[in-house]
Design an enzyme around this catalytic site. Structure first.
Site, PDB file in Angstrom:
ATOM      1  N   ASP A  90     -47.394  26.481 -15.329  1.00  0.00           N
ATOM      2  CA  ASP A  90     -46.876  25.542 -16.533  1.00  0.00           C
ATOM      3  C   ASP A  90     -48.069  25.280 -16.950  1.00  0.00           C
ATOM      4  O   ASP A  90     -48.688  24.226 -16.496  1.00  0.00           O
ATOM      5  CB  ASP A  90     -46.076  24.503 -16.116  1.00  0.00           C
ATOM      6  CG  ASP A  90     -45.470  23.905 -17.450  1.00  0.00           C
ATOM      7  OD1 ASP A  90     -46.570  23.559 -18.312  1.00  0.00           O
ATOM      8  OD2 ASP A  90     -44.297  23.666 -17.534  1.00  0.00           O
ATOM      9  N   HIS A  91     -48.472  25.712 -18.174  1.00  0.00           N
ATOM     10  CA  HIS A  91     -49.938  25.490 -18.423  1.00  0.00           C
ATOM     11  C   HIS A  91     -50.123  23.999 -18.725  1.00  0.00           C
ATOM     12  O   HIS A  91     -51.463  23.365 -18.986  1.00  0.00           O
ATOM     13  CB  HIS A  91     -50.656  26.163 -19.561  1.00  0.00           C
ATOM     14  CG  HIS A  91     -50.202  26.344 -20.781  1.00  0.00           C
ATOM     15  ND1 HIS A  91     -49.115  26.422 -21.395  1.00  0.00           N
ATOM     16  CD2 HIS A  91     -50.846  25.609 -21.844  1.00  0.00           C
ATOM     17  CE1 HIS A  91     -48.957  26.064 -22.395  1.00  0.00           C
ATOM     18  NE2 HIS A  91     -49.992  25.485 -22.877  1.00  0.00           N
TER      19      HIS A  91
ATOM     20  N   HIS B 262     -42.733  22.549 -20.155  1.00  0.00           N
ATOM     21  CA  HIS B 262     -43.868  21.488 -20.364  1.00  0.00           C
ATOM     22  C   HIS B 262     -43.243  19.968 -20.576  1.00  0.00           C
ATOM     23  O   HIS B 262     -43.740  19.254 -19.833  1.00  0.00           O
ATOM     24  CB  HIS B 262     -44.500  21.915 -21.683  1.00  0.00           C
ATOM     25  CG  HIS B 262     -45.025  22.985 -21.752  1.00  0.00           C
ATOM     26  ND1 HIS B 262     -45.272  24.051 -20.640  1.00  0.00           N
ATOM     27  CD2 HIS B 262     -44.893  24.214 -22.894  1.00  0.00           C
ATOM     28  CE1 HIS B 262     -45.683  25.237 -21.040  1.00  0.00           C
ATOM     29  NE2 HIS B 262     -45.208  25.355 -22.458  1.00  0.00           N
TER      30      HIS B 262
HETATM   31  C1  BG6 Z   1     -45.975  27.629 -24.922  1.00  0.00           C
HETATM   32  C2  BG6 Z   1     -44.958  27.950 -25.859  1.00  0.00           C
HETATM   33  O1  BG6 Z   1     -45.502  27.646 -23.521  1.00  0.00           O
HETATM   34  O2  BG6 Z   1     -46.736  26.646 -25.286  1.00  0.00           O
HETATM   35  C3  BG6 Z   1     -45.467  28.079 -27.384  1.00  0.00           C
HETATM   36  O3  BG6 Z   1     -44.471  29.326 -25.508  1.00  0.00           O
HETATM   37  C4  BG6 Z   1     -46.262  26.889 -27.538  1.00  0.00           C
HETATM   38  O4  BG6 Z   1     -44.260  28.041 -28.288  1.00  0.00           O
HETATM   39  C5  BG6 Z   1     -47.417  26.402 -26.560  1.00  0.00           C
HETATM   40  O5  BG6 Z   1     -46.736  26.768 -29.034  1.00  0.00           O
HETATM   41  C6  BG6 Z   1     -47.960  25.161 -26.998  1.00  0.00           C
HETATM   42  O6  BG6 Z   1     -49.123  24.956 -26.015  1.00  0.00           O
HETATM   43  P1  BG6 Z   1     -50.353  24.112 -26.299  1.00  0.00           P
HETATM   44  O7  BG6 Z   1     -50.876  24.165 -25.247  1.00  0.00           O
HETATM   45  O8  BG6 Z   1     -51.024  24.756 -27.665  1.00  0.00           O
HETATM   46  O9  BG6 Z   1     -49.774  22.642 -26.457  1.00  0.00           O
END
Ligand code: BG6
Length: 483
Positions: free
Chosen positions: A177-178, A240
């Site tokens: 989960d980044h 997230h």
């Molecule tokens: C991803 C989603 O996991 O996270 C996307 O699938 C979203 O829809 C993105 O835009 C948002 O990541 P960040 O790091 O740009 O906030």
């Protein structure tokens, strides 16, 4: 500045889906940055694997272009880039057939860390796991990295967990989960558990409410087919936002180790109450003239998928009983802003009288952009004229406070990939966590599906549908501004 990166052992990293979007945008540029930071051993190997029939040179060219486009590579890095590309090779492979597997089995070395990054749709996870096993290249030290979406609901997530468990033990599975790799997200744990100041106040007695906003300006960006089947709830909340909520709400773990942290997060997810349908607002973006832009973007004129969601939920335990958590996320909103705000209660007795004004302390933790934390403190407005109160921020914008270290801060993916090589699962989701998150999400989605709920339109560039404002106003509270 002296680099404090911790080197990792020699590894062979195989990226299935090595020509895909995620590889090009995040994984490959991230690896190059870690290489530049001196964290990657000189004898590490990166092996791209995908269906395209490329040779090593053609793949190296693809990697070079990806780094130039998405990795902010400075032309000054040309010689480093050339050295990095020597670590890269390619194997054309068919996840469902035999093509390429024997070649891959020959390419990976014994006695080094094996990491297999499944940067492919979940439909292929089982095939890849099986073939890795069948070709004897998934030794007991091997790790696999899997991307979200980890399932579409509880049933499919359980199936995926079962499939992977046939060939890999839980300690070998790294579910990304980044958001957990973002600097401020980890800082949240440091702030909570390395300071004496906040923890005594971190409960329902002192916290009025918590609000978590992940606002995006982008739309579905060419991912319409996936997104329309998912919507904001599955795409952002189930993973997230749930992780952010866990880090705010969890009890202090006894140690900063993978299971101690994940046990506490799991308890939070399991303590979440079902959400009342009146406490959910779903939205879909439209143009100022009312044109159904979301539906046009995903090519589905009757879509009832939400590109925005706001909801109020409760963590049902001693610490949080009575403190609502408000979550909202959406696409095509007025600004890109991810923020957690912990809004404290008013002082119990106001000695300054109504005319001085009422104020409350708020700790806001900003994930992006301009990551940092701000604590609003109430003071006397300077000057004569009696006691009037104003809020001033105690600001800790990282860009200012840590200016000389910011260049060294790895992006989410880089950090997480290096954690895989170190075998550290603290910032990865455990199988039971993912299932618990789906177990909470599923009934909410089933509820609106049963009711035939249609999302409320909201204008692109706004803060979401009016009803989302009302969700807070009804409780005498308001959302923080998206800016
Ligand atoms: C991803 C989603 O996991 O996270 C996307 O699938 C979203 O829809 C993105 O835009 C948002 O990541 P960040 O790091 O740009 O906030």
């Amino acid at each position: 500045m002296v680099s404090r990166v911790i080197p990792v052992g020699t590894f062979d990293l195989v990226i299935f889906g090595g020509t895909g979007d995620l590889s090009r945008r995040k994984i490959l540029p991230g690896l190059f940055r870690r290489f530049l930071a001196g964290q990657m051993p000189d004898d590490a190997r990166i092996i791209g694997a995908a269906r395209a029939k490329l040779d090593n040179d053609a793949y190296r060219q693809l990697v070079r272009e990806a780094i130039e486009e998405f990795g902010h590579a400075d032309p000054g890095f040309e010689s480093e880039l050339a050295t990095f590309l020597e670590l890269v090779s390619y194997v054309p492979i068919d996840a469902r057939g035999e093509m390429g597997w024997a070649q891959l089995a020959k390419r990976v070395r014994s006695g080094v860390i094996h990491a297999y990054y499944f940067s492919v749709g979940p439909g292929l996870f089982g095939d890849l796991a099986e073939r890795l096993h069948g070709h004897g290249i998934a030794n007991e030290n091997a790790r696999i990295v899997v991307e979200k979406p980890f399932g579409h609901d509880l049933k499919s997530a359980r199936e995926l967990n079962r499939t992977l468990a046939q060939h890999f033990s839980e300690r070998q599975i790294f579910r990304i989960d980044h958001y957990l790799g973002k600097e401020t997200v980890q800082n949240l744990m440091a702030v909570r558990f390395a300071n004496i100041l906040f923890e005594p106040l971190w409960n329902a007695q002192f916290v009025d409410h918590v609000q978590i906003t992940v606002a995006e300006t982008v739309g579905v960006d060419g991912r319409g087919a996936y997104y329309d089947k998912s919507g904001a709830m599955r795409d952002m909340v189930q993973n997230h936002m749930m992780q952010l909520l866990c880090l705010i709400a969890m009890e202090p773990p006894s140690r900063f180790d993978p299971d101690a942290v994940r046990d506490e997060k799991l308890k939070v997810i399991r303590s979440l109450e079902d959400v009342d349908s009146h406490h959910i607002v779903r939205g879909q973006y439209v143009s100022p003239e009312g044109e159904p832009l979301y539906r046009l973007d995903v090519g589905n004129p009757r879509s009832t998928t939400e590109s925005f969601i706001a909801l109020k939920c409760h963590v049902s335990n001693w610490r949080w009983s009575g403190t609502p958590f408000y979550l909202r996320t959406g696409k095509k909103l007025k600004a890109r802003m991810s923020e957690i705000a912990v809004v404290f209660k008013d002082a119990p007795h106001l000695i300054f009288g109504q005319e001085a004004g009422r104020h409350c302390n708020t700790l806001s933790i900003r994930l992006q952009p301009d990551e940092g934390m701000t604590l609003n403190v109430t003071i006397k407005e300077p000057g004569p004229g009696g006691m009037r109160l104003i809020d001033v921020p105690l600001d800790m914008t990282f860009a200012e406070a840590l200016a000389d270290q910011l260049d060294d801060i790895p992006e989410a993916y880089e950090r997480l990939i290096m954690d895989v090589m170190r075998g550290d699962q603290t910032l990865f989701m455990r199988g039971d966590e993912v299932e618990a998150a789906w177990a909470w999400t599923d009934p909410i989605i089933e509820g609106w599906e049963k009711r035939g709920d249609v999302p409320k339109p909201y204008e692109v560039g706004s803060a979401g549908p009016e009803d989302a404002m009302m969700l807070m106003h009804r409780d005498g509270r308001r959302w923080r501004e998206i800016k």
